[in-house]
Design an enzyme around this catalytic site. Structure first.
Site, PDB file in Angstrom:
ATOM      1  CD  GLU A  17     -12.581 -32.308  23.929  1.00 53.62           C
ATOM      2  OE1 GLU A  17     -13.164 -32.793  22.943  1.00 53.62           O
ATOM      3  OE2 GLU A  17     -13.169 -31.845  24.923  1.00 53.62           O
ATOM      4  CB  ALA A  51     -15.317 -26.365  26.465  1.00 58.53           C
ATOM      5  NE  ARG A 107     -26.980 -24.521  22.557  1.00 59.44           N
ATOM      6  CZ  ARG A 107     -27.856 -24.897  23.471  1.00 59.44           C
ATOM      7  NH1 ARG A 107     -29.141 -24.934  23.171  1.00 59.44           N
ATOM      8  NH2 ARG A 107     -27.462 -25.240  24.679  1.00 59.44           N
ATOM      9  N   GLY A 108     -22.632 -24.485  21.769  1.00 61.98           N
ATOM     10  CA  GLY A 108     -22.099 -23.892  23.005  1.00 61.98           C
ATOM     11  C   GLY A 108     -23.205 -23.806  24.044  1.00 61.98           C
ATOM     12  CB  ALA A 127     -24.804 -27.216  16.583  1.00 66.50           C
ATOM     13  CE1 TYR A 148     -24.242 -32.976  24.666  1.00 70.92           C
ATOM     14  CE2 TYR A 148     -25.285 -32.871  22.499  1.00 70.92           C
ATOM     15  CZ  TYR A 148     -24.439 -32.340  23.449  1.00 70.92           C
ATOM     16  OH  TYR A 148     -23.768 -31.158  23.175  1.00 70.92           O
ATOM     17  CD  GLN A 215     -11.158 -35.730  36.273  1.00 73.82           C
ATOM     18  OE1 GLN A 215     -10.489 -36.509  36.945  1.00 73.82           O
ATOM     19  NE2 GLN A 215     -11.053 -35.652  34.966  1.00 73.82           N
TER      20      GLN A 215
HETATM   21  P1  FAD Z   1     -27.256 -28.385  19.377  1.00 70.76           P
HETATM   22  O1  FAD Z   1     -26.964 -29.448  18.379  1.00 70.76           O
HETATM   23  O2  FAD Z   1     -27.773 -27.098  18.871  1.00 70.76           O
HETATM   24  O3  FAD Z   1     -28.293 -29.010  20.433  1.00 70.76           O
HETATM   25  C1  FAD Z   1     -28.620 -28.285  21.628  1.00 70.76           C
HETATM   26  C2  FAD Z   1     -30.056 -28.567  22.026  1.00 70.76           C
HETATM   27  O4  FAD Z   1     -30.956 -27.982  21.055  1.00 70.76           O
HETATM   28  C3  FAD Z   1     -30.424 -30.044  22.070  1.00 70.76           C
HETATM   29  O5  FAD Z   1     -31.342 -30.223  23.121  1.00 70.76           O
HETATM   30  C4  FAD Z   1     -31.073 -30.308  20.716  1.00 70.76           C
HETATM   31  O6  FAD Z   1     -31.995 -31.401  20.761  1.00 70.76           O
HETATM   32  C5  FAD Z   1     -31.793 -28.971  20.474  1.00 70.76           C
HETATM   33  N1  FAD Z   1     -31.914 -28.632  19.057  1.00 70.76           N
HETATM   34  C6  FAD Z   1     -30.985 -28.846  18.081  1.00 70.76           C
HETATM   35  N2  FAD Z   1     -31.418 -28.342  16.910  1.00 70.76           N
HETATM   36  C7  FAD Z   1     -32.635 -27.793  17.148  1.00 70.76           C
HETATM   37  C8  FAD Z   1     -33.585 -27.105  16.335  1.00 70.76           C
HETATM   38  N3  FAD Z   1     -33.374 -26.901  15.025  1.00 70.76           N
HETATM   39  N4  FAD Z   1     -34.718 -26.653  16.920  1.00 70.76           N
HETATM   40  C9  FAD Z   1     -34.967 -26.848  18.261  1.00 70.76           C
HETATM   41  N5  FAD Z   1     -34.107 -27.507  19.062  1.00 70.76           N
HETATM   42  C10 FAD Z   1     -32.962 -27.959  18.521  1.00 70.76           C
HETATM   43  N6  FAD Z   1     -18.894 -26.397  24.489  1.00 70.76           N
HETATM   44  C11 FAD Z   1     -18.044 -25.340  24.308  1.00 70.76           C
HETATM   45  O7  FAD Z   1     -18.349 -24.226  24.745  1.00 70.76           O
HETATM   46  N7  FAD Z   1     -16.842 -25.497  23.656  1.00 70.76           N
HETATM   47  C12 FAD Z   1     -16.446 -26.694  23.150  1.00 70.76           C
HETATM   48  O8  FAD Z   1     -15.361 -26.802  22.571  1.00 70.76           O
HETATM   49  C13 FAD Z   1     -17.302 -27.829  23.330  1.00 70.76           C
HETATM   50  N8  FAD Z   1     -16.966 -29.040  22.828  1.00 70.76           N
HETATM   51  C14 FAD Z   1     -17.856 -30.092  22.950  1.00 70.76           C
HETATM   52  C15 FAD Z   1     -17.540 -31.331  22.367  1.00 70.76           C
HETATM   53  C16 FAD Z   1     -18.399 -32.413  22.483  1.00 70.76           C
HETATM   54  C17 FAD Z   1     -18.041 -33.734  21.856  1.00 70.76           C
HETATM   55  C18 FAD Z   1     -19.621 -32.272  23.204  1.00 70.76           C
HETATM   56  C19 FAD Z   1     -20.558 -33.445  23.367  1.00 70.76           C
HETATM   57  C20 FAD Z   1     -19.960 -31.045  23.773  1.00 70.76           C
HETATM   58  C21 FAD Z   1     -19.091 -29.951  23.649  1.00 70.76           C
HETATM   59  N9  FAD Z   1     -19.406 -28.684  24.182  1.00 70.76           N
HETATM   60  C22 FAD Z   1     -18.546 -27.625  24.014  1.00 70.76           C
HETATM   61  C23 FAD Z   1     -20.666 -28.492  24.926  1.00 70.76           C
HETATM   62  C24 FAD Z   1     -21.825 -28.067  23.989  1.00 70.76           C
HETATM   63  O9  FAD Z   1     -21.570 -26.791  23.476  1.00 70.76           O
HETATM   64  C25 FAD Z   1     -23.110 -28.063  24.829  1.00 70.76           C
HETATM   65  O10 FAD Z   1     -23.454 -29.381  25.181  1.00 70.76           O
HETATM   66  C26 FAD Z   1     -24.293 -27.309  24.228  1.00 70.76           C
HETATM   67  O11 FAD Z   1     -25.301 -27.200  25.257  1.00 70.76           O
HETATM   68  C27 FAD Z   1     -24.958 -27.994  23.030  1.00 70.76           C
HETATM   69  O12 FAD Z   1     -24.184 -27.921  21.923  1.00 70.76           O
HETATM   70  P2  FAD Z   1     -24.593 -28.735  20.585  1.00 70.76           P
HETATM   71  O13 FAD Z   1     -23.629 -28.358  19.552  1.00 70.76           O
HETATM   72  O14 FAD Z   1     -24.796 -30.168  20.892  1.00 70.76           O
HETATM   73  O15 FAD Z   1     -26.018 -28.038  20.295  1.00 70.76           O
END
Ligand code: FAD
Length: 291
Positions: A17, A51, A107-108, A127, A148, A215
């Protein structure tokens, strides 16, 4: 090239990455570092979207260069929480026009300034909505989602987190990549639980080599990951020597990766943090393992 076939094959894969520059003036140096990593011919490379303070406008350009110049498949990250529908739809279209066929749908993190807003007014809350948007676009993408092993920091409990993860996968994720973790047993236990919940897509463990003492604090702050005593002892002993910590961090990450492969995990993703030395050393440590 779509990642779907590779991720479902029996071959071991190792991917890296990278993140876009934080400022316009650092674009060249970031691009050079990314190219050095791409020259190592990893299985694929992902490019984050803003990110860690990176500027999202370069994600697409860097991902396209990796694809076109090095013939290494790239995975463009895309976040939705701070965007409107028009901007997200446009970015999906741009990713497709750039010849990229893989999107990490995220989602971010919710910016501090938006925490008190009425979320029902937002275009996207989770997301899963972005995954649906990409599927509905009509373009044939391989879609990844985040997961996670130590549960998402905002989740009330693991069961709920996994229920929402299942909903996201059912909406159209072809694979999942995990948040960093430093104890493989946490990953194995997580995998058991999600398989039991009916999530069957490939899960790519994300491994972060910690190569300097500072880090680790930031990594834990961002991810909430548990740091095993075995690893803390390394940091306590060698954290103040950059050369020693580089060796220890790479050795620890290599050990995690070998254990994952030995336990039947086929695909591993390394958070290489734009550091070609880290990528080179890990590839070299695993040269006979990956084959
Ligand atoms: P989601 O899947 O939406 O989950 C977020 C929270 O909402 C969780 O607690 C979940 O249980 C809850 N949830 C999900 N769906 C629902 C629903 N329908 N109703 C109610 N609650 C719900 N961030 C960046 O800004 N840029 C990046 O490029 C980036 N890359 C990443 C790559 C990886 C592999 C990982 C693990 C994280 C990355 N992140 C990045 C961080 C990520 O954006 C954050 O962790 C963010 O807080 C959650 O994103 P998610 O897509 O997992 O969200």
């Amino acid at each position: 090239m779509k990642l779907t076939k590779m991720l479902n094959s029996d071959r071991l894969s190792l991917s890296f990455e990278v993140f876009p520059p934080k400022t316009d003036s650092s674009f060249e140096s970031v691009r050079n570092a990314v190219f050095e990593i791409a020259e190592l011919k990893p299985s694929f490379m992902s490019v984050t979207y803003g990110a860690g303070g990176g500027t999202s406008k370069y994600t697409l350009q860097i991902a396209k260069d990796i694809n076109d110049r090095f013939n290494v498949p790239s995975l463009a990250h895309l976040t939705c929480v701070s965007s409107d529908k028009t901007a997200v739809k446009k970015q999906i279209e741009n990713i497709h026009s750039a010849g990229i066929r893989n999107i990490m749908a995220l989602r971010g993190d919710i910016p501090e300034s938006k925490r008190d807003e009425d979320r029902s007014l937002w275009a996207y809350n989770h997301a899963v909505e972005l995954v649906r948007e990409i599927r509905d676009s009509g373009y044939d993408f391989c879609i990844g989602g985040a997961c996670y092993p130590e549960i998402h920091p905002e989740s009330k409990d693991r069961k709920t987190d996994i229920l929402y993860l299942k909903e996201k996968v059912d909406a159209g994720c072809d694979f999942l990549t995990t948040q960093m973790f430093f104890d493989n047993n946490l990953l194995y236990s997580f995998l058991y639980k999600i398989r039991e919940a009916g999530i069957t897509v490939p899960v790519i463990p994300g491994i972060m080599p910690i190569t300097n003492g500072k880090q680790i604090k930031r990594a834990v702050q961002l991810s909430g990951s548990h740091i095993p005593q075995r690893f803390m002892a390394l940091v306590d002993m060698f954290g103040s020597s950059p050369e020693a910590m580089l060796q220890c961090g790479i050795a620890y990450a290599t050990d995690q990766i070998i254990d994952l492969y030995a336990n039947g995990i086929k695909n591993v993703h390394v958070y290489s943090m734009n550091n070609p030395i880290v990528a080179q050393k890990i590839i070299s440590n695993l040269s006979s393992v990956i084959g």
